[in-house]
Design an enzyme around this catalytic site. Sequence first.
Site, PDB file in Angstrom:
ATOM      1  CE1 TYR A  30       5.327  -1.328   0.029  1.00 17.59           C
ATOM      2  CE2 TYR A  30       5.027  -0.610   1.998  1.00 17.59           C
ATOM      3  CZ  TYR A  30       4.550  -1.449   1.076  1.00 17.59           C
ATOM      4  OH  TYR A  30       3.913  -2.095   1.512  1.00 17.59           O
ATOM      5  CB  SER A  72      -1.866  -4.488   7.653  1.00 17.77           C
ATOM      6  OG  SER A  72      -1.635  -5.002   6.327  1.00 17.77           O
ATOM      7  CG  HIS A  74      -4.902  -0.113  -1.167  1.00 20.53           C
ATOM      8  ND1 HIS A  74      -5.422  -1.171  -0.598  1.00 20.53           N
ATOM      9  CD2 HIS A  74      -3.475  -0.341  -1.083  1.00 20.53           C
ATOM     10  CE1 HIS A  74      -4.497  -1.960   0.167  1.00 20.53           C
ATOM     11  NE2 HIS A  74      -3.326  -1.473  -0.231  1.00 20.53           N
ATOM     12  N   GLY A  81      -8.207   8.168   3.394  1.00 21.76           N
ATOM     13  CA  GLY A  81      -7.483   8.569   2.243  1.00 21.76           C
ATOM     14  C   GLY A  81      -7.522  10.013   2.061  1.00 21.76           C
TER      15      GLY A  81
END
Length: 388
Positions: free
Chosen positions: A34, A116, A285, A319
């Site tokens: 994940y 988040s 993302h 990123g």
Amino acid sequence: MQKKITYPYNSNYPSIADLKKKAKSRIPKFAFDYLEGGCNEELNLARNESDFDDIYLKPQYLKPYKGIDMSKTLFGHTYSAPFGISPIGLQGLMWPNAPEILAKAAAKENVPYILSTVSTSSIERIAEVSGGKAWFQLYHPTENSLRDDIIRRLQVVECPVLVVLVDVPSFGLRYREIKSGLSMPPKMNIQNIFQAAIRPTWGIKTLKHGIPSFATLKPYMEKGLDMTQLGQFMNRTFTGRVDVQKIQAIRDMWKGPLVLKGIVTEEDMEAAIAIGVDGVIVSNHGGRQVDAGESSIVSLQKLTRNASYSQKLTIMLDGGIRSGVDLGRASAVGSEFNFMGRPFMYGVGALGNQGGEHTINLFKAQLQQVMQQLSVEELHQFKDRLIV
């Protein structure tokens, strides 16, 4: 002789690659997948890291040199370094109590931590453990009433910065999550149970801290939801795209610094400026949404060619950053601040409660070294070291 600055970290893990290898041996496979996975064929996930290799920097050895200052003032607060911890969903699944570990470490080391909406600690708890210093990333809910209540809670705890995520109009097609059962609705299968059983430290800590859940969203959920119902709730609650009107409504409500995360094009940058946001985080993302897109660092380079953008808002990057050298490269091509997610999860996965501080100090030590090597005294001088 220049005074040596030292940032203490565990010398057994001097790189992010070392932390990743150790974390993989301690986190169950379904949870590590994940964390690691991207969408579709994971091509953009790979580009996020590899495209940094095309940025070259040059030293200036013989110039007078007074030492380094890596601090950065952002939205009225001076941080000790030009980086912070990205928001990640389900952090407590990957390592128990990870949001609190990272929020505490960030507050202690004076760098920002972003919670988040779909992480596993609540707004109120993270505000408490961080001394009110943590930022918050909002997944825009389908219902405006839920959005308004979350913003009210952020105002109560005096959250310093609100980040609105704009790049999830649909959930990315992530093959690793589909196979492991962590897509929506999530499920625990026999394979996942076995994977958890052979990671006893993770299992013991999970029992201690409890099964991870979407803590911030608990007040809005019916009690006793099973896995299928939870998946339906998440799809129902966060289905829909963010547009100019929705951001404008948040801008009208939120009087503090407002940042948009997921901006990668000139069109969206210009819309953000027109709305009056204070900053953007250029991000794809983590390669988890558009496999045919550009890496975050390439998008950043294209956006920063327009000098007028940086005069109107703060341009940041998320990123692919895996070292202090990458931080220098990002600064050289125009990033004013940087965020990393996976490296900090590797840190807590590898070293538990010490992982947050270790990873922060690791990045600081690496950034210090490259600044000294290139004779960079302040962050803005990285632009003068760019080989074009």
